[in-house]
Design an enzyme around this catalytic site. Structure first.
Site, PDB file in Angstrom:
ATOM      1  N   ASP A   1       0.792  -1.449   0.120  1.00 17.19           N
ATOM      2  CA  ASP A   1       0.298  -0.118  -0.256  1.00 17.19           C
ATOM      3  C   ASP A   1       1.256   0.888  -0.026  1.00 17.19           C
ATOM      4  O   ASP A   1       2.003   1.233   0.344  1.00 17.19           O
ATOM      5  CB  ASP A   1      -1.014   0.352   1.165  1.00 17.19           C
ATOM      6  CG  ASP A   1      -2.537   0.407   0.885  1.00 17.19           C
ATOM      7  OD1 ASP A   1      -1.961   1.660   0.082  1.00 17.19           O
ATOM      8  OD2 ASP A   1      -2.920   0.113   1.992  1.00 17.19           O
TER       9      ASP A   1
ATOM     10  N   ASP B   1     -11.366   1.970  -3.337  1.00 11.08           N
ATOM     11  CA  ASP B   1     -11.865   0.965  -2.093  1.00 11.08           C
ATOM     12  C   ASP B   1     -13.034   1.882  -1.655  1.00 11.08           C
ATOM     13  O   ASP B   1     -13.590   1.058  -0.988  1.00 11.08           O
ATOM     14  CB  ASP B   1     -10.923   2.681  -0.837  1.00 11.08           C
ATOM     15  CG  ASP B   1      -9.737   2.166  -0.357  1.00 11.08           C
ATOM     16  OD1 ASP B   1      -8.893   0.889  -0.697  1.00 11.08           O
ATOM     17  OD2 ASP B   1      -8.519   3.413   0.094  1.00 11.08           O
TER      18      ASP B   1
HETATM   19  C1  GLA Z   1      -6.157   2.189   2.181  1.00 12.55           C
HETATM   20  C2  GLA Z   1      -6.088   0.367   2.021  1.00 12.55           C
HETATM   21  C3  GLA Z   1      -7.369  -0.078   1.955  1.00 12.55           C
HETATM   22  C4  GLA Z   1      -6.623  -0.227   3.115  1.00 12.55           C
HETATM   23  C5  GLA Z   1      -5.996   0.704   4.367  1.00 12.55           C
HETATM   24  C6  GLA Z   1      -5.688   0.761   5.396  1.00 12.55           C
HETATM   25  O1  GLA Z   1      -7.029   2.761   2.046  1.00 12.55           O
HETATM   26  O2  GLA Z   1      -6.488   0.908   0.323  1.00 12.55           O
HETATM   27  O3  GLA Z   1      -7.200  -1.410   1.184  1.00 12.55           O
HETATM   28  O4  GLA Z   1      -5.456  -1.305   3.219  1.00 12.55           O
HETATM   29  O5  GLA Z   1      -5.371   1.489   3.614  1.00 12.55           O
HETATM   30  O6  GLA Z   1      -5.073   1.141   6.362  1.00 12.55           O
END
Ligand code: GLA
Length: 756
Positions: free
Chosen positions: A485, A555
């Protein structure tokens, strides 16, 4: 042969299956012009297309009008400061502060296949298209500006079977004095006097990525770009230019996709003479790269696609290109394990027992990979600490990742873990030990975002340290999958390890650092399944696909929002690259509720998984899970390898959305229809299929994703109508089918077509 050269006339013609690209050199000074790019043509000598005026038009014969010539000529690769006032391709600043550069023709070389040039992207540590020697050919054009001690190699790889051209550029300092490169585009293209053109781009935001935007090309500039250090949620490194009449099926379209994951710019400039120039490359905001005598700098690669079959043709070419020639992972053509991700299931609120409870339920429902998301390391119980401390929080997780990994493996599942390796929280052991490892400017406040700072990945010792922590965990905990990430944009981009005159390099060096560590990871662990992510889809770009075969798309897991995100993403990227999960309702981002099957149908368009606490599902939904997983595997190879057709766009029609995937041999196809908002006084709607074999007879099965839940009433009527019948491909593509009217919002139907 795909590249034809007439040395005497100085003409270079690049032919692929359906397209031609012609470069011509004119005048004794050797101005390099782009004479044509479009549907395949037979003649090579189309230099007349480059004429800028009716009088003797080149400086050799009419130097009194040199500046107008410079301003109108369709330069293949335009310099700066010598009369061409359109967006330039290359800019430099020498020791005197002089900036003019005007590259002209010097020589050329032809190469079999696509070699790894010294000045190419691969050798510079960037993603690069790969292909075998018999699939393509490469032209290297060498341009120079002797007065500026600049030499440029322009690389063009042309595929025989794919209407794609891969371009990149290398600039070399042939003198003895330093100069700074302040702009270096990977590609430039000119369309002369097309009657009416549209520009298509993919702007967006967090949870609303890659929304297709189509607008008329107007005089002046339209620029899609990012100066955030990542390709960004806000602007995907992609643009298309289409005839205004072009549709999904028909018309001329030119696509521009940059294979890069950092700052970028794609600029379309229409001048008063209706000539459209599209330049693309590393973002030039704040960019400067010092070159001493003999040194060179390589640009990232750009992939240009021409389609005479509308936007759909362009998408299919990009899908074939990226599937076949940029994704390296061994998983690219393999069935990916269906995963369950803990983020929306538990956020930060978990311990090992809770996770194992979810994992057990998931394993019982045939989920194949359990992914532990954020919250497992340091003392992290919220997003305000511990990034950088990549060791398990033993309070939450006694026995650490090793124990959880072992238990998950015992359940017969693979084990995946989330990392955010480019980041550090001020509240972390790592930051306390190495505050100078974060990007910062001495004496200024560092701008936090989600409480976090960005590690200086231009520094090898920083990368080595982080890599050491991650790789030892991959080994000790038997990690099978990593979600990488990256959750903020870059600010205060200054590196403590570089001198003042190299600070303009940090953005790009950062990206090279990311590529370096990802490369190490996938090289050292070839069996690791690697998924990229960046605040959802903020780094969904072709560069990342070189390392990971799948990328978390957004997301936003709401099925309706996902229709638009996935439509925009699939305009360029193969379906198999789009991470797509079923989550609970009301959806955590939109609070919208949609049927469980519809969520699955939308997620089945990508790399399928779940992001929910499976112990909390209703029995009916639990029962549906293994059947949905079976459907993912049933249609897996079709979705991964087939041709994608966009049939309807909810974004455009406000009513329904539909796409289909047809196997390369045209024997099977899967069509998905989602009626989004139901409307009264509607009858059945006609849906025409595409890409089928007009001679073949097809049966149509209405796919029942869950045997225990009855089909919705429209799908049931469809099933009765098609039962026991076959239809010819020509009927399905021209007459189409009538999709029965259905009531209720968000109802999905899937049709499987099988040739008899
Ligand atoms: C980001 C990612 C999510 C999740 C969060 C965790 O927003 O896109 O899928 O992994 O971080 O903090």
């Amino acid at each position: 042969m795909s590249i034809f050269v007439d040395e005497k006339k100085r003409i270079f013609k690049l032919d692929s299956k359906n397209a031609s690209y012609v470069i011509s050199v004119v005048d004794k000074e050797g101005f390099v012009g782009q004479a044509y790019y479009g549907a395949k043509i037979a003649d090579a000598d189309v230099a007349y297309m480059l004429k800028t005026a009716d009088y003797p038009w080149t400086p050799e014969r009419y130097n009194r009008e040199r500046v107008p010539f410079m301003d109108y000529f369709a330069f293949e690769y335009a310099g700066y400061g010598s009369g061409d006032y359109r967006p330039s391709c290359v800019e430099i600043r020498d020791e005197h502060g002089a900036t003019a550069v005007n590259p002209v023709y010097k020589s050329f070389k032809l190469h079999k296949g696509k070699p790894e040039f010294e000045g190419g992207a691969a050798k510079a540590g960037m993603p690069a298209v790969f292909a075998s020697e018999d699939e393509c050919q490469t032209l290297e054009l060498i341009l120079e500006d002797a007065a500026a001690s600049v030499e440029l190699s322009l690389y063009y790889t042309v595929f025989d079977e794919l209407d794609a051209i891969i371009k990149s550029v290398c600039i070399r300092n042939t003198g003895k004095k330093d100069f700074f490169v302040t702009k270096l585009m990977s590609s430039s293209m000119t369309l002369e006097n097309e009657p009416s053109l549209d520009i298509i781009s993919l702007p967006g935001a967090w949870a609303r990525e890659r929304r297709i935007q189509r607008q008329k090309a107007m005089y002046g500039s339209f620029k899609a770009g990012s100066n955030r250090g990542i390709s960004s949620n806000q602007s995907s490194p992609f643009m298309a230019v289409a005839e205004s009449t072009a549709t999904q099926r028909e018309g001329n379209v030119w696509g521009f996709s940059l294979i890069y994951s950092g700052n970028h710019e794609i600029e379309a400039f229409l001048n008063a003479n209706d000539s459209l120039r599209v330049t693309m490359g590393i973002g030039s905001d704040g960019f400067s790269w010092k070159l001493s005598g003999g040194e060179f700098f390589a640009s990232p690669e750009a992939a240009l696609v021409y389609s005479g079959e509308g936007l759909g043709g362009m998408s299919r070419t990009y899908h074939d290109l990226y599937r076949g020639h940029i994704i390296r992972s061994k998983y690219k053509f393999m069935d990916r394990p269906v995963l369950l991700n803990s983020w929306e299931a538990a956020y930060f609120d978990f311990d090992t027992e809770k996770l194992l409870g979810i994992a057990r339920e998931a394993a019982a429902r045939k989920v194949e990979l359990f992914v532990l998301d954020d919250g497992w390391f340091g003392k992290r119980n919220s997003d305000d600490c511990s990034l950088g401390d990549w060791y398990a929080n033993e309070e939450k997780m006694p026995g650490g990742l090793e124990r959880l990994g072992e238990e998950v493996h015992k359940l017969g599942m693979k084990f995946g873990v989330w990392f955010e390796p480019e980041m550090v929280n001020p509240d972390s052991d790592l930051y306390r030990a190495h505050p100078d490892w974060a990007l910062h400017v001495d004496g200024r406040t560092i701008s936090e975002s989600r409480h976090q700072l960005v590690l200086d990945y231009s520094r090898k010792e920083v990368r080595d340290f982080i890599y050491g922590m991650i790789s030892s965990l991959v080994r000790s905990a038997g990690i099978d999958y990593i979600k990488w990430d990256m959750n903020r944009n870059l600010t205060e981009v200054w590196s403590a390890a570089l001198p003042a005159d190299r600070q303009g390099e940090v953005f790009h060096r950062y990206v090279l650092g990311v590529y370096d560590i990802m490369n190490r990871l996938v090289t050292d662990f070839p069996d690791l399944l690697f998924e990229n992510c960046s605040s959802g889809g903020a780094r969904f770009d072709a560069g990342m696909l070189y390392y990971s075969p799948q990328i978390w798309c957004s997301d936003d897991t709401d099925a309706v929002e996902r229709l638009a995100v996935q439509e925009g993403t699939a305009l360029v990227f193969p379906l198999s690259t789009m991470g797509a999960h079923v989550s609970v309702c009301p959806n955590h981002v939109t609070a919208r509720s949609t049927p469980f099957e519809t969520r699955a149908m939308v997620a089945l368009a990508g790399t399928f998984g779940y992001e929910l606490d499976m112990t909390k599902l209703s029995d009916a939904d639990k029962n549906a899970v293994p059947q949905q997983i079976a459907a993912y595997h049933r249609f897996g190879s079709l979705m991964r390898e087939g041709d994608y057709y966009r049939l309807q766009s909810y974004r455009e029609n406000n009513l329904w959305d539909s796409w289909m995937v047809v196997a390369k041999d045209k024997k099977t196809a899967l069509v998905t229809v989602v009626q989004v908002m139901t409307q009264p006084s509607r009858k059945s709607r006609r849906l025409r299929f595409e890409g089928l074999d007009s001679e073949k007879q097809y049966s149509i099965e209405v796919v029942q994703l869950d045997k225990d839940t009855p089909l919705h009433q429209g799908a049931e009527a469809d099933r009765d109508e098609f039962a026991g019948r076959t239809f010819s491909g020509s009927t399905l593509m021209n007459a189409g089918i009538m999709v029965h009217r259905t009531t209720g919002d968000f109802q999905g139907t899937m049709y499987c077509l099988t040739a008899k």
